[in-house]
Design an enzyme around this catalytic site. Structure first.
Site, PDB file in Angstrom:
ATOM      1  N   GLU A 130       0.864  -1.167   0.000  1.00 26.97           N
ATOM      2  CA  GLU A 130       0.000   0.000   0.000  1.00 26.97           C
ATOM      3  C   GLU A 130       0.912   1.231   0.000  1.00 26.97           C
ATOM      4  O   GLU A 130       1.799   1.333   0.845  1.00 26.97           O
ATOM      5  CB  GLU A 130      -0.884   0.005   1.260  1.00 26.97           C
ATOM      6  CG  GLU A 130      -1.852   1.169   1.233  1.00 26.97           C
ATOM      7  CD  GLU A 130      -2.728   1.277   2.477  1.00 26.97           C
ATOM      8  OE1 GLU A 130      -2.702   0.368   3.324  1.00 26.97           O
ATOM      9  OE2 GLU A 130      -3.417   2.314   2.581  1.00 26.97           O
ATOM     10  N   LYS A 179       4.450   0.555   9.629  1.00 21.53           N
ATOM     11  CA  LYS A 179       4.455   1.829   8.906  1.00 21.53           C
ATOM     12  C   LYS A 179       3.855   2.942   9.751  1.00 21.53           C
ATOM     13  O   LYS A 179       4.288   4.080   9.673  1.00 21.53           O
ATOM     14  CB  LYS A 179       3.690   1.675   7.583  1.00 21.53           C
ATOM     15  CG  LYS A 179       4.601   1.192   6.467  1.00 21.53           C
ATOM     16  CD  LYS A 179       3.943   1.333   5.121  1.00 21.53           C
ATOM     17  CE  LYS A 179       3.015   0.193   4.871  1.00 21.53           C
ATOM     18  NZ  LYS A 179       2.625   0.070   3.461  1.00 21.53           N
ATOM     19  N   ARG A 194       5.391 -12.592   9.859  1.00 27.51           N
ATOM     20  CA  ARG A 194       6.074 -11.370   9.455  1.00 27.51           C
ATOM     21  C   ARG A 194       7.417 -11.263  10.166  1.00 27.51           C
ATOM     22  O   ARG A 194       7.638 -11.857  11.215  1.00 27.51           O
ATOM     23  CB  ARG A 194       5.208 -10.155   9.727  1.00 27.51           C
ATOM     24  CG  ARG A 194       4.922  -9.887  11.186  1.00 27.51           C
ATOM     25  CD  ARG A 194       3.816  -8.862  11.378  1.00 27.51           C
ATOM     26  NE  ARG A 194       4.198  -7.556  10.882  1.00 27.51           N
ATOM     27  CZ  ARG A 194       3.483  -6.874   9.976  1.00 27.51           C
ATOM     28  NH1 ARG A 194       2.384  -7.373   9.485  1.00 27.51           N
ATOM     29  NH2 ARG A 194       3.882  -5.689   9.573  1.00 27.51           N
TER      30      ARG A 194
END
Ligand code: ATP
Ligand code: MG
Length: 570
Positions: free
Chosen positions: A40, A275, A265
């Site tokens: 994104e 982020k 992750r």
């Protein structure tokens, strides 16, 4: 903290590759392997994304398949072309190529809209007028079932009309949503009539003002994968509970159906990889930007002196697993050392200079001494470094009253200067006011040129040095971990920013470098002998004033950890 190490790569496949092997055997996708990396564009890529990039593009390479780069750009309020451009640059820098397959979810907005219409016509989606708070209330909890919306049983005609008018801009933001009609009693909260579309009158960086309704992630992602005929849709574990929804949309619509596979992750010690948190560090000025060399972003790591090879090696070593863990940042640093040790030319650089006068060396003489550019790779040749009467050595390499284990320079003691001579300290000059040592008076032995004494006498230390007359000035920035604790985001009771390391950057403004470094260009990386690897800063370094970033110190804590482990298990 859990530390995981996987050294023997490619021995024994990970579970994702095992699934792909099986699918190839059963011909599930006609022998195709097609992955995608779907960022994104709401921030810069970080080392966690690198793991996903290496996995998706790496699998495509290994299986002779394809990997798309797709921007998941469905939230115009947080997204920006700056991020799009940085992501393209970073994936390319890592060494991956998407050919002509650069896609944007926003390119599918019309098609997604048509899919939504189809679901409405099937009685599988409805327009809901509950407020966002009401929707949350009605959803229920893990232990309580949800409650059906009073708008759930609107007729297909009414839903079609309202959805069309949502698109036409007739309603204000957040006044209505389109929801999938699934099951308000499902044990999986994601299946309790999830929102598919929301109203948002915001300009999109690609579609401008064409749309004022935007599809949500779960609806967009599976269909984008389907449109691109992805075979294996690899994502992180937090999407495991979303998989039933991923499958539901595709099954209802009866379209091509990729397989979603989840992996753990990457978490890295002494930093944060979210982020949202990284954005906070940038916006609130804790760092100088997304490319601050202390940031775990690819832009920051690159500026610091990390190479794509080191990052790919790191991703290869950590492998993929189904369980979350924290990888020791020392492993990342180790991978960089291994790479740069082979490739970086050596240089003599004094970071905290102390003046040394060689009393028995003639005032006007200069000797050119030969130095090896890289002992790991003799094909890199040699260079000349000038030696003269006044030198600089590292302040830390001298002690007036040395403790037992200090073998470097001290009054009356002899040491070797790298590629040069033995010198002996005969006097110490101090500032009369502060008592600080300002200069050492030494004598040299001309017989020891090249670093060995003909009479066979030994010294216990070899120091780096530069000739004062020839040295060039530089600023060197020494970085340490951005946080003082291994898991700064791990505590519920404190804010991760409470653990920011106040000494994460120490700037040394009066460093002295060997004159050959005058040719150093932004981005060039050197090993400063005995100290570490240093990269010419691409932003702040100029012809007049060289600025170096320390990428990593020479001392390898990872190698030490591994040695200790081998000893205790072996
Ligand atoms: P964040 O949760 O930090 O805001 P994100 O993970 O949602 O960011 P995306 O741009 O959606 O960021 O991520 C793109 C891809 O990278 C996704 O497939 C995501 O699963 C993967 N990814 C993100 N962070 C990590 C990580 N730490 N380790 C491995 N893969 C990751
Ligand atoms: Mg995401």
């Amino acid at each position: 903290m859990q530390v995981k190490e996987k050294t023997g790569t490619k021995t024994g496949k990970d579970f994702i590759r095992a699934i792909i092997d099986e699918d190839l055997k059963t011909n599930k996708y006609g022998g195709r392997v097609h992955t995608r990396f779907p960022p994104e564009p709401n921030g810069y890529l970080h080392i966690g994304h690198a793991k996903s990039i290496c996995l998706n593009f790496g699998i495509a390479e290994e299986y002779n398949g394809l990997c798309n780069l797709r921007f998941d750009d469905t939230n115009p309020s947080k997204e920006d072309v700056e991020y799009v451009n940085s992501i393209i640059e970073d994936v390319r820098w890592l060494g991956y190529d998407w050919g002509d397959r650069l896609y944007y979810a926003s390119d599918y907005f019309e098609q997604l809209y048509q899919y939504a219409i189809e679901l409405i016509k099937m009685g599988k989606a409805y327009v809901c007028d509950l407020t966002p708070e009401q929707i949350r209330e009605y959803r229920g909890t893990l232990t309580e079932p949800g409650k059906e919306s009073p708008y759930r049983n609107r007729s297909v005609e009414e839903n079609l009309d309202l959805f069309r008018r949502m698109r036409a801009g007739e309603f204000p933001d957040a006044s209505r949503v389109l929801r999938a009609k699934i099951d308000m009693a499902s044990p999986n909260l994601n299946m309790r009539d999830p929102v598919m579309y929301r109203i948002l009158h915001a300009e999109h960086h690609r579609t401008g003002n064409k749309w004022c309704i935007y599809p949500l992630y779960d609806f967009t992602h599976c269909l984008s994968d389907s449109i691109e005929r992805i075979t294996h849709s690899i994502c992180t574990l937090e999407f495991e509970d979303h998989r039933p929804l991923y499958d539901w949309f595709l099954d209802q619509l009866g379209v091509y159906h990729p397989q979603q596979i989840e992996f753990a992750r990457l978490n890295l010690s002494y930093t944060v990889l979210s982020k949202r948190k990284l954005t906070q560090l940038v916006d609130e000025g804790y760092v100088t930007g997304w490319d601050d060399p202390r940031m775990p972003t690819l832009a920051g790591l690159r500026r610091r002196g990390y190479t794509p090879e080191a990052i790919r090696d790191f991703c290869d070593r950590i492998g993929v697993a189904k369980r979350d863990s924290i990888v020791d940042i020392a492993l990342l640093e180790h991978c960089l050392r291994v790479d740069l040790n082979r490739r970086a030319p050596r240089a003599l650089a004094v970071l905290k200079p102390l003046r040394v006068v060689i009393e028995n060396y003639p005032e006007d003489r200069v000797e050119e001494l030969e130095a090896i550019n890289n002992p790991e790779d003799m094909s890199m040749g040699t260079r000349k470094v000038p030696f003269s009467r006044v030198l600089y050595i590292e302040r830390d390499d001298f002690m007036e009253n040395p403790p037992k284990k200090f073998y470097r320079l001290a009054p009356g003691r002899e040491v070797r200067l790298r590629y040069a001579f033995f010198i002996k300290c005969v006097d110490v000059v101090k500032d009369p006011v502060t008592g600080e040592v300002t200069e050492l008076r030494c004598i040299y032995d001309p017989e020891t040129r090249g670093g060995a004494a003909p009479d066979g006498r030994k010294v216990k230390a070899t120091l780096h040095w530069v000739s004062a007359r020839h040295a060039i000035d530089a600023e060197v920035r020494i970085y340490d971990h951005l946080f003082t604790v291994p898991d700064p985001a791990g505590s519920k009771d404190s804010d991760f920013k409470d653990f920011i390391n106040p000494d994460s950057l120490v700037t040394l403004k009066h460093c002295k470098l060997e004159p050959g470094l005058r040719k150093a260009r932004p981005g060039d990386i050197y090993q400063f002998e005995r100290q570490g690897y240093f990269c010419v800063d691409v932003k702040d370094s100029t012809h007049e004033r060289l600025v170096f970033n320390r990428a990593v110190a020479l001392r390898d804590t990872w190698a030490k950890i591994m040695k200790k482990q081998a000893r205790s298990t072996g």
